[in-house]
Design a protein around this motif. Structure first.
Motif, short mmCIF file in Angstrom:
data_model
loop_
_atom_site.label_atom_id
_atom_site.label_comp_id
_atom_site.label_asym_id
_atom_site.label_seq_id
_atom_site.Cartn_x
_atom_site.Cartn_y
_atom_site.Cartn_z
N LYS A 3 1.06 -1.05 -0.05
CA LYS A 3 -0.05 0.02 0.07
C LYS A 3 0.77 1.03 -0.19
N MET A 4 0.18 2.14 -0.89
CA MET A 4 1.20 3.53 -0.93
C MET A 4 0.28 4.62 -0.90
N LYS A 5 0.67 5.69 -0.01
CA LYS A 5 -0.10 6.70 -0.07
C LYS A 5 0.43 7.78 -1.15
N VAL A 6 -0.37 8.19 -2.22
CA VAL A 6 -0.06 9.13 -3.18
C VAL A 6 -0.51 10.34 -3.25
N THR A 7 0.13 11.49 -3.36
CA THR A 7 -0.36 12.77 -3.42
C THR A 7 0.18 13.44 -4.65
N LEU A 8 -1.14 13.58 -5.38
CA LEU A 8 -0.81 14.41 -6.82
C LEU A 8 -1.27 16.02 -6.52
N LYS A 9 -0.44 16.68 -7.33
CA LYS A 9 -0.87 18.13 -7.11
C LYS A 9 -0.59 18.72 -8.56
#
Length: 59
Positions: A3-9
């Motif tokens: 599991k990976m937390k991804v933040t797209l901006k």
């Protein structure tokens, strides 16, 4: 898979837009692609949405 937390901006002309999600992936590249696909799917199927959390500060 992990599991990976991804933040797209996204830098927009009048502000910034963030999409944060958790995906299962074998690599960071795969996690990025999965997060992008989840975002596009969410926007395609959502007729209406609104912001439900905010933070206000002085610049």
């Amino acid at each position: 898979m992990a599991k990976m937390k991804v933040t797209l901006k996204a830098e927009l002309p009048k502000g910034e837009f963030y999409w944060v999600t958790t995906v299962e992936a074998d690599s960071e590249e795969e996690a990025l692609t999965a997060a992008e696909h989840l975002f596009m799917n969410e926007m395609d199927k959502s007729k209406e949405w609104e912001f439900n959390s905010f933070e206000i500060s002085n610049p």
